[in-house]
Scaffold this motif. Structure first.
Motif, short mmCIF file in Angstrom:
data_model
loop_
_atom_site.label_atom_id
_atom_site.label_comp_id
_atom_site.label_asym_id
_atom_site.label_seq_id
_atom_site.Cartn_x
_atom_site.Cartn_y
_atom_site.Cartn_z
N UNK A 33 0.61 -0.68 -0.10
CA UNK A 33 0.30 -0.20 0.46
C UNK A 33 0.51 1.53 0.48
N UNK A 34 2.25 0.98 0.50
CA UNK A 34 3.18 2.36 0.37
C UNK A 34 3.02 2.74 -1.41
N UNK A 35 2.95 2.25 -2.27
CA UNK A 35 2.27 2.71 -3.88
C UNK A 35 1.23 2.89 -4.41
N UNK A 36 0.67 2.86 -2.86
CA UNK A 36 -1.10 3.09 -3.86
C UNK A 36 -1.31 4.42 -4.13
N UNK A 37 0.00 5.75 -3.62
CA UNK A 37 -0.94 6.47 -4.32
C UNK A 37 -0.27 6.34 -6.23
N UNK A 38 -0.32 5.82 -6.53
CA UNK A 38 -0.34 5.23 -8.05
C UNK A 38 -0.93 4.31 -8.57
N UNK A 39 -1.70 3.74 -7.78
CA UNK A 39 -3.04 2.99 -8.15
C UNK A 39 -4.00 3.62 -8.69
N UNK A 40 -4.34 2.83 -9.92
CA UNK A 40 -5.98 3.19 -10.58
C UNK A 40 -7.18 3.17 -10.37
N UNK A 66 -21.79 -4.19 7.18
CA UNK A 66 -20.15 -3.67 7.87
C UNK A 66 -19.42 -2.98 6.07
N UNK A 67 -18.36 -2.13 7.38
CA UNK A 67 -17.51 -1.67 5.28
C UNK A 67 -16.04 -2.22 5.70
N UNK A 68 -16.27 -3.15 5.24
CA UNK A 68 -15.06 -4.24 4.52
C UNK A 68 -14.25 -3.95 3.66
N UNK A 69 -12.99 -3.40 4.01
CA UNK A 69 -12.50 -2.92 2.35
C UNK A 69 -10.94 -3.46 2.80
N UNK A 70 -10.07 -3.86 1.63
CA UNK A 70 -8.85 -4.22 1.41
C UNK A 70 -8.10 -3.65 0.52
N UNK A 71 -7.35 -3.19 0.17
CA UNK A 71 -6.61 -3.24 -0.92
C UNK A 71 -6.55 -2.12 -2.12
N UNK A 93 -4.67 -3.05 4.57
CA UNK A 93 -3.77 -2.73 3.34
C UNK A 93 -4.43 -1.77 2.13
N UNK A 94 -4.56 -0.20 2.94
CA UNK A 94 -5.15 0.19 2.65
C UNK A 94 -3.95 1.68 1.91
N UNK A 95 -4.12 2.51 0.77
CA UNK A 95 -3.24 3.45 0.74
C UNK A 95 -4.83 4.91 1.33
N UNK A 96 -4.11 5.96 2.33
CA UNK A 96 -4.74 7.26 3.11
C UNK A 96 -4.21 8.18 1.47
N UNK A 97 -5.32 8.86 1.01
CA UNK A 97 -4.35 10.30 0.93
C UNK A 97 -4.22 11.02 1.68
N UNK A 98 -5.45 11.80 2.12
CA UNK A 98 -5.34 12.25 3.51
C UNK A 98 -5.55 11.25 5.27
N UNK A 99 -5.17 12.21 5.85
CA UNK A 99 -5.44 11.10 7.77
C UNK A 99 -6.81 11.26 7.90
N UNK A 114 -1.92 -2.10 7.67
CA UNK A 114 -1.17 -2.67 6.99
C UNK A 114 -1.11 -2.00 5.94
N UNK A 115 -2.10 -0.79 6.84
CA UNK A 115 -2.23 0.51 5.64
C UNK A 115 -1.22 1.37 5.99
N UNK A 116 -1.61 2.49 4.69
CA UNK A 116 -1.10 3.74 4.80
C UNK A 116 -0.88 4.16 5.13
#
Length: 487
Positions: A33-40, A66-71, A93-99, A114-116
């Protein structure tokens, strides 16, 4: 929000929500997920969509939503402050652009494992269940101050860093955890704050790496944990503060490096701790401050004691492992405040509790010798006399040795050179042994010293014997009185 306003990825999440089904966008086990900024767009979800689902999403009868989201890449800010969420929130395992912001929110469960994230705000948050931040990478401040967590808080192998200097990167001050705080392998680059926090279970920080060399790496003033606080095989660079803390079980610092050169590395003044373990640890790089601390068991190996300690008013019931007094006394010599009588009394009491009276006497003798160095010159001279003659009363056989030696010298000398009688014809028969005893023992008279008077050098010897006898008698009485008063 209408479903026709959603992207394909968001629609997938929207439809899974009412059935409580998981949505996993990951493409493989090595998905970072550290590379999540490039995910489409195929795995991008707007934060406002997630917020709408949590606050007023669709329901299906007979199902638990429930909200169960990964990647996924989550764009925008997930703002849930003051919200009440009745569904589990799992964003793994998610990538958050903002806090994300959950200030004063009421949640059932929070899982960001495991999220960033660029940061997280959860001050005064209330979570009925557990909070999972396992292997989470937070590139900003992680704020959980004042949070109430009904279950456990998981921070295993999490990493928290923040570019802002002077701001605690992991803020757990005043947090209330209803079960355990599990954070083995935690990595922080900046201050971790636990001031006023309470943990009903135990704290596990084994193998943690906490780094803030310029200040507090772990500040836990008035922290309270009912069980154990484990910090084994860890590395703390910066001072660790436990002033006024309460640890009901064991504070275990075995195999741990505490480093803050030039100041105190461990500050546990006024702490109340069941057992403090400094076992197989490297010597602290900095001082050990246990002033006014109350311990049931102090487990400290001599090799783990730093070059400087502060032990004023420290109390402990047991000191383990059992070591000879000669190996324990150097710790008291390293006291920053100089001579602290209470530290010697505590060590003496610990030896007496296990029946090692010999070691207890050695500690008391060391205490008198240390005290002597604080006296003016005449006090040091008199103390030295007591030490050499009778070991301050803790070596009483020395007095007998001195008396026998002087008795032998005087008896032989006066046997070879009889002193002249003061009144010829009236003096009793001369006996060199009893004459010498008359000179040495000031409270006993055999009638010899009053009947005979030596001359010249033999008279000087008589004066030396009288003076020495008085000194020996005085030191023996002082030593015996001191020994009796300590018994």
């Amino acid at each position: 929000m209408e479903i026709n306003e959603l992207t394909a990825a968001e629609e997938r999440v929207w439809r899974a929500f009412p059935r409580g089904r998981a949505v996993d966008f990951r493409e493989g086990s090595d998905d970072d997920p550290a590379a999540g900024g490039d995910w489409g767009p195929e795995r991008t979800v707007r934060a406002e969509v997630l917020r709408a689902l949590l606050l007023d999403g669709p329901r299906q009868e007979g199902e638990i939503a429930s909200l169960d989201l990964a990647g996924a890449r989550i764009t925008g800010r997930l703002d849930l402050q003051y919200a009440t969420i009745d569904h589990p929130l799992r964003l793994r395992n998610c990538h958050f652009d903002e806090a994300p912001r959950c200030y004063a929110a009421r949640l059932r469960e929070l899982n960001l494992s495991e999220s960033v994230l660029p940061g997280f705000t959860g001050h005064a948050m209330h979570v009925d269940g557990v909070v999972r931040l396992t292997r989470t990478r937070c590139r900003g401040v992680l704020r959980l101050g004042g949070a109430r967590i009904g279950g456990s808080l998981y921070l295993e192998s999490a990493e928290v860093t923040a570019p802002a200097a002077g701001v605690p990167v992991l803020q757990l001050n005043q947090v209330d955890v209803g079960d355990d705080l599990r954070a083995p392998g935690l990595r922080t680059h900046g201050q971790t704050r636990l001031n006023g926090a309470t943990v009903a279970g135990s704290v596990n920080l084994n193998e943690a790496r906490l780094s803030h060399p310029e200040g507090a790496a772990l500040d836990a003033e008035t922290f309270a944990v009912q069980g154990d606080m484990l910090l084994r095989h860890a590395e703390v660079r910066g001072w660790m503060g436990l002033r006024g803390a309460r640890v009901g079980g064991r504070l275990d610092l075995s195999y741990t490096l505490l480093s803050h050169p030039g100041s105190s590395a461990l500050r546990a003044a006024s702490a109340t701790i069941g057992e403090l373990w400094l076992r197989r640890s490297l010597p602290l790089e900095g001082a050990l401050n246990l002033r006014r601390a109350q311990l049931e068991v102090l487990f400290v190996e001599p090799g783990s004691v730093p070059e400087e300690v502060l032990l004023g008013d420290l109390t402990y019931t047991s000191l383990i492992p059992h070591e000879p007094a000669e190996r324990r006394l150097p710790m008291l010599e390293r006291e920053r405040d100089g001579y602290v009588p209470h530290a010697y009394e505590q060590l003496t009491a610990a030896y007496r509790r296990v029946g090692d009276d010999h070691a207890a006497r050695l500690v008391q003798l060391a205490k008198q010798r240390r005290h002597r160095r604080t006296l003016p010159w005449y006090g040091r001279v008199w103390g030295l006399v007591q030490d050499v003659t009778v070991g301050y009363g803790f070596r009483p056989l020395r007095a007998a040795g001195w008396l026998l030696s002087l008795l032998a010298v005087g008896s032989v000398t006066y046997a070879l050179h009889h002193p002249q009688p003061l009144k010829a014809g009236e003096a009793p028969p001369f006996d060199p042994v009893f004459y010498t005893l008359d000179l040495l023992l000031p409270v006993i008279s055999f009638g010899q010293d009053s009947a005979f008077a030596p001359h010249g050098g033999y008279q000087l010897l008589a004066h030396v014997l009288v003076l020495t006898g008085w000194i020996l008698a005085t030191t023996v009485i002082a030593g015996v009185t001191r020994t009796v008063s300590r018994s």
